[in-house]
Structures are given as structure tokens and as C-alpha cells.
Design an enzyme around this catalytic site. Structure first.
Site, short mmCIF file in Angstrom:
data_model
loop_
_atom_site.label_atom_id
_atom_site.label_comp_id
_atom_site.label_asym_id
_atom_site.label_seq_id
_atom_site.Cartn_x
_atom_site.Cartn_y
_atom_site.Cartn_z
N HIS B 211 -15.86 -28.93 2.09
CA HIS B 211 -17.03 -29.64 1.58
C HIS B 211 -18.34 -28.94 1.93
CE1 HIS B 211 -15.48 -33.34 -0.32
NE2 HIS B 211 -14.39 -32.87 0.24
N SER B 215 -15.22 -25.68 -3.41
CA SER B 215 -13.92 -25.11 -3.78
C SER B 215 -14.11 -23.77 -4.47
CB SER B 215 -13.19 -26.06 -4.73
OG SER B 215 -12.68 -27.15 -4.04
N LYS B 239 -7.35 -35.79 -12.70
CA LYS B 239 -6.45 -34.64 -12.81
C LYS B 239 -5.45 -34.63 -11.65
CE LYS B 239 -6.27 -29.77 -13.81
NZ LYS B 239 -6.93 -28.62 -14.37
N ASP B 240 -5.95 -34.84 -10.42
CA ASP B 240 -5.05 -34.88 -9.26
C ASP B 240 -4.09 -36.06 -9.35
OD1 ASP B 240 -6.13 -32.63 -8.18
OD2 ASP B 240 -7.28 -33.62 -6.60
N GLU B 283 17.05 -24.78 7.98
CA GLU B 283 16.59 -25.44 6.77
C GLU B 283 15.88 -24.39 5.91
OE1 GLU B 283 16.88 -29.12 6.06
OE2 GLU B 283 18.49 -28.38 7.31
#
Lengths: 235, 398
Positions: B211, B215, B239-240, B283
Site C-alpha cells: 500500500h 501494485s 475481479k478477485d 509432500e
């Protein structure tokens, strides 16, 4: 989630009268396998997941004794098993199990379908793979000829024989039938909530599909504003 | 941008301006307008982590961290605790979803140069988060006290023991003296919690620094003005949200229809210190690093290489000398980086196979490429690379 399970019951046709392969497999376990094999992690009450009634579960539990601490003289006490107890082992301890079985402990059935290489399919095949040892074949003491085993022999004597038990629903108790029923029972003990898992999964995916359509419409609408402003600016 | 509600000037606002800060950072916050769906993976990681923490709390209520009861308490959760099988499936599936998300998230950063100035701190906290998630996952995997829990932990403890000087004291300090037993199990249980909740704190730093710098975007070019940005809400929330829906669908398919992929069946056999499993397989999310651990015939060498493969990531912002952020405009990086991704994938495959030819050589080749990429290509490529011209505005770059 209760109504989902109810729906499952209706879809799956679990009723009190018809017996399922798992229930018949439980009968095979109860009358044959449980003489030597344990169900360390399954409680009597868990059998309700197979469609057994409370009375049937209580009746089965009541046939077994479980340790209950020490009495006033310090000697171990037992009591009648309750539905909340684990089914556990037919032997009092590991040493007893070894002593009764040529030094090895019969494997526990709780997750056997998952941990056995080849899974239930192999177990079902192995149960039907006993035969007369070919002439001249020397077997180690306390072992039996079985073609499903990598070395051709197994420590367990042939457990299933045609007509050994009788099914309430009249299904002929052939070795093949009993092996397959036991396989279904082992599949259930290893994955007791598989049916509910699939059902909840279908509901979750349907919900997400609906949600996806709504969100897609919303996203398109939101982003179309941007296209409109771009267009008005360019013209 | 929008009309400010009057309550912001009210009692709470004067004392703690959370409402206006939330509005500024999560509603009006300007985002580049051209982010592709790879930018949703941060949100996916948050969702996976949130579900892990929530399901973890419910598991902890029913779990007993002792050698005698740990395995049985997991069986009880799976069989008898109401919806316990579901909570545990969400937890086990969440780990795989989180790792998959983090690997894509980091791959996206590497591809679009999101680690470069002024976002070095985002990259550093992010890489730190990966390391913390790995520690948490390792500690968590020990808790069910199955065969793979026990022997997987043994492999790692042996590796720690191989460190000269401090290795042995460090291992016994971690384990509490009696080897991998009751004390160690209890400590791993606490470690699992402590690192898990510390992760939440570091995420706060990670997000706070996003922030500050804003981005990055697929072009790697900073937005030049209001025409290049859109407010976070409703553009990226919608969108997310759509992406999260798909993410949850994959997650649901995994836990409801492919639960056998979540864990190795060997872990349904209780830990037995006298029976070593035929092959100890990690794993999938640890497999690439396990392959590196076994790539060289020296235990210490393997440990140094495996730890180094993560440590080198921390230096990436300073290793890469190119002024161009996005690989879109870097013709050589555009080839070199996918090869790195492929190496990582092949290391994962090698980690799940026995370390003999050809897999041993695959892992050696791939680990060599891993180091060559970060230590040689990133610093030297800019000297020979002719970059394409970068766009000046983000409009039309969607």
C-alpha cells in the site's frame, strides 16, 4: 449438514431392511475376521454409519468386555463394552496377539484399505487365492500357500470357506461373495464418511457454480464502466 | 472519489481513523488498470491461510500432542467428531492450496519484476513468509504422528544434525533431549501455532508495504496518472471475487473428490521408530527441496544447497540489474525464466522418485540451473540483453 445426510439416505436407499454389501461384510468381520484382527480406531457406535440400529450396536458391544481399571485388591477389572468404546483387539495385548499367531500381530483393520498395497482389490483377491501347495514346494512353518502373496505364502490360514456363515438377506455366502463384502466393509472403515464427503462436495460445487455466474455478471458490469469512459474519451 | 459519509468525522474518526483509512486503502486505493488474473493469487493465499487458521483452531480443540494419543486423536477427529473429517480435509487441502498459490504468486513476481525498486521489502517479506509457511507446514505434518510424520521429521533432524558445530546442540535444543519423542512432539505443536500466527503479523507488513509502493502490473511501468488506475473497489474486489470462486472450486474438488492426493497413505500407519518405511517421500510442496537435499553425496552439502536455494531468493532484488521490470520486454529473460520454472517442476518430480539415475542427474542439472539463473543470469543478462521498448501508458494494455 443434517438435511444433506438425510437427502443422502434417501438417494442411497439406506433402509432398515435391505442389507448392503458393507453390512454383510461387517457380518463376515464379526463372525470370522474379528477372532484375530482388531479395529483399534473404530467405535461400536461408528457402525451406525453402516446403517446398524442402536439396538444392534448395543447388542454387539454387550458381547465384549473392556478393561475397567483395578479392583480393590489391585487386580485388573473388566466391564461390558458400551457403544462409545472402541472395538479394539480380540487380544489382551500385543504379546498375546504375537503368541497366538506365530510371532506376528494380525494387521489392524481400521485403515487397512488405505495402507495395504493394492488396496481392497488386492485383499479381495488374496482371500480367494489360497490353494494346495504344488508338490515339492516347502513352506515355512506356520504359513499357507497363497498365490496373491509375493513369496507365495501367508501367515493366515484360509479364513473363508463356502457357506461358512449365513446372510440374513439370503445372499449365498460363497467365498467370493464374502471376500467382496468384507472388501466393501474395509473400504467403509478406512473412509467412513466418503458418501457424505461426495454429497457435500456436490452441494459446495453447485453453490460455487451459482456464485460464479453471479460474480461474472457483476464483474462484467463493473468493468464495462471503464470501457465506456475510455470510449467517450477517445471520441 | 465518492461522497464521504458524515460519520467519518465522528467520535471514532477523531480517536482512531480506521474507517477513513479502510476507505483510502481498500475502497479508493488506486490500482493499475491492467492487472491480469495472476495478480489474484495474493488474495487466494489470504483465503487459503484464513481457512487454515480457522480449521486449525477447531482441530487443536480435539488434538492431543502426546506420542500415545496423537494418532488416535486424529482418528477420532476423522471418524467421530462432528464434521471433523471436513475440518481436517479443509486443513490438509489448505496446505496444498497455499503452497500452490505461493509458488504461482512468486513466479508472477519473478516474471513481471515485482521485486524491483521500490518493492524490495514486499519481496523480502514475501520470501520470509514462504520460509515461515515451510516451517509451519513441516511442524504441522509431524502432529498426526503417522509413519511419514515420524520419518520425514527424522530426515530433517538428521540434516540439522549434519551442520558442523551448532547442528547437534541445535537439534537437541529443539527436540528436548529424548530424540523424537513426547517433548519434541509437544514443541512442534507449539512451533506450529507460533509460526502460524507470526505469519499473520508478517502478512500485515507485506500488505502494508504494497500500500506504500502500489501494485506492480504486467508492463512493469508505473501508472502515470488517474487514467492508468482504477479504484480497488469495485474493480478488483469484483475481479478477485470471481477468481476466489474458481480457487474455492479447485479447493473443493481436491478435498471432496480427490482426498487421497492430500496425504500419503503411509501416514495412516502410526509412527513406529523401529520400522523404516520403504521409501520416505515428502509432500509434493517440499519435493523440490528434498531433491536438492539429496542431489549431492554429502549430507551437509545437500543441506547447504537446499537452504541456499531459498536464501538466494532474498538477494534477488539486488542480483537483477536490469532497469526493465517486466519479462515482456526482456527477450532473454523471457526464455531463461520459464526454464527456471521448469527446473523447479522437474526438481519436484525428482524429489518424489528414488535418488538414482536418471532422477539424480535431473535434480543435479536442475539445481545447477537454479543457482546459475540467480547468481549468473540475473546479474549478467542485462549486459547483453536488448530490451524491447516499454509502453508509456497502461491504457489499452489489458
Amino acid at each position: 449438514m443434517r438435511w444433506m445426510l438425510l437427502a443422502l439416505g434417501l438417494l442411497g436407499g439406506v433402509s432398515a431392511h435391505a442389507s448392503t454389501s458393507e453390512q454383510r461384510g461387517f457380518k463376515v468381520f464379526r463372525q470370522v475376521c474379528s477372532t484375530c484382527h482388531s479395529l483399534d480406531h473404530v467405535a461400536y457406535a461408528d457402525l451406525s454409519g453402516l446403517g446398524l440400529t442402536q439396538d444392534q450396536i448395543k447388542e454387539y458391544a454387550a458381547q465384549h468386555q473392556v478393561p475397567d481399571g483395578l479392583d480393590e485388591d489391585g487386580d485388573p477389572k473388566t466391564r461390558v463394552a458400551r457403544p462409545t468404546d472402541l472395538i479394539g483387539s480380540p487380544y489382551a495385548g500385543e504379546a498375546m496377539a504375537r503368541m497366538a499367531n506365530h510371532g506376528s500381530v494380525p494387521p489392524d483393520f481400521s485403515r487397512r484399505a488405505m495402507t495395504q498395497k493394492g488396496g481392497v482389490a488386492w485383499i479381495v483377491r488374496m482371500l480367494q487365492s489360497y490353494a494346495e501347495a504344488p508338490a515339492g514346494r516347502k513352506l515355512p512353518p506356520g504359513s499357507y500357500y497363497n498365490t496373491a502373496m509375493p513369496h507365495g505364502h501367508i501367515g493366515m490360514p484360509q479364513p473363508l470357506h463356502d457357506g461358512q456363515i449365513s446372510y440374513e438377506d439370503g445372499t449365498p455366502a460363497t467365498t467370493k461373495q464374502m471376500a467382496e463384502d468384507l472388501g466393501a466393509f474395509l473400504e467403509w472403515t478406512a473412509r467412513p464418511h466418503l458418501a457424505a464427503r461426495h454429497l457435500v462436495g456436490v452441494f459446495v460445487l453447485l453453490y460455487l457454480a451459482g456464485m460464479y455466474v453471479l460474480l461474472l455478471l457483476m464483474k462484467r458490469r463493473v468493468w464495462s464502466r471503464l470501457r465506456q469512459t475510455d470510449a467517450s474519451r477517445n471520441f | 472519489m465518492t461522497e464521504r459519509p458524515t460519520h467519518e468525522a465522528g467520535w471514532l474518526e477523531k480517536r482512531l481513523p480506521i474507517v477513513s483509512v479502510f476507505r483510502r486503502e481498500y475502497v479508493d486505493f488506486p490500482m493499475p488498470r491492467n492487472l491480469n488474473s495472476l495478480w489474484s493469487f495474493g488474495a487466494f493465499a489470504m483465503v487459503a491461510l484464513g481457512l487454515l487458521v480457522l480449521s486449525g483452531i477447531f482441530l487443536a480443540i480435539n488434538y492431543t500432542p502426546t506420542m500415545a494419543d496423537a494418532f488416535a486423536s486424529i482418528e477420532t477427529i476423522d471418524r467421530r467428531v462432528a464434521s471433523g473429517w471436513l475440518v481436517r480435509a479443509i486443513h490438509m487441502g489448505g496446505v496444498s492450496m497455499l503452497f500452490a498459490t505461493l509458488y504461482v504468486h512468486m513466479g508472477r513476481s519473478l516474471y513481471y519484476g515485482s521485486y524491483k525498486t521500490p518493492r524490495e521489502l514486499i519481496w523480502l517479506t514475501g520470501t520470509g513468509l514462504l520460509a515461515m509457511v515451510m516451517i509451519t507446514a513441516f511442524a504441522g505434518y509431524i502432529l498426526p504422528w503417522g509413519q511419514m510424520s515420524y520419518w520425514g521429521a527424522t530426515v530433517v533432524i538428521n540434516a540439522v544434525n549434519a551442520v558442523p558445530g551448532i547442528g547437534h546442540p541445535l537439534a537437541s535444543w529443539l527436540l528436548g533431549g529424548d530424540g523424537l519423542g513426547d517433548v519434541a512432539l509437544h514443541r512442534f505443536y507449539v512451533l506450529h501455532f507460533v509460526t502460524a500466527f507470526s505469519i499473520l503479523g508478517v502478512i500485515a507488513l507485506h500488505v502494508a508495504s504494497i500500500h506504500v509502493s502500489g501494485s506492480n502490473n504486467p508492463t512493469g511501468v508505473d501508472p502515470q496518472g488517474p487514467d492508468d488506475t482504477v479504484p480497488f473497489h469495485p474493480y478488483y474486489t469484483s475481479k478477485d471475487g470471481l477468481g476466489i470462486c474458481l480457487f474455492l472450486a479447485v479447493y473443493a474438488v481436491l478435498i471432496f473428490f480427490l482426498p487421497n492426493l492430500l496425504t500419503l497413505s503411509d501416514n495412516y500407519v502410526m509412527a513406529n521408530p523401529v520400522v523404516t518405511p520403504k521409501d520416505i517421500t515428502p509432500e509434493w510442496y517440499f519435493a523440490p527441496f528434498y531433491a536438492i537435499l539429496r542431489a549431492v553425496p554429502s549430507r551437509l552439502g545437500g543441506l547447504v544447497l537446499a537452504a541456499g536455494s531459498i536464501a538466494v531468493l532474498f538477494a534477488v532484488p539486488w542480483l537483477d540489474r536490469s532497469p526493465v521490470r517486466s519479462a515482456r520486454y526482456r527477450p532473454l529473460l523471457k526464455i531463461a525464466l520459464p526454464v527456471l520454472f521448469f527446473s523447479f517442476f522437474m526438481l519436484g518430480m525428482a524429489g518424489m522418485h528414488a535418488p538414482t539415475a536418471p532422477w539424480l542427474w535431473v535434480s543435479r542439472l536442475c539445481v545447477a540451473y537454479w543457482y546459475a539463473y540467480f547468481l549468473i543470469m540475473l546479474p549478467l543478462l542485462p549486459k547483453i540483453e536488448k530490451t524491447y521498448p516499454v509502453p508509456v501508458a497502461l491504457q489499452g494494455q489489458n
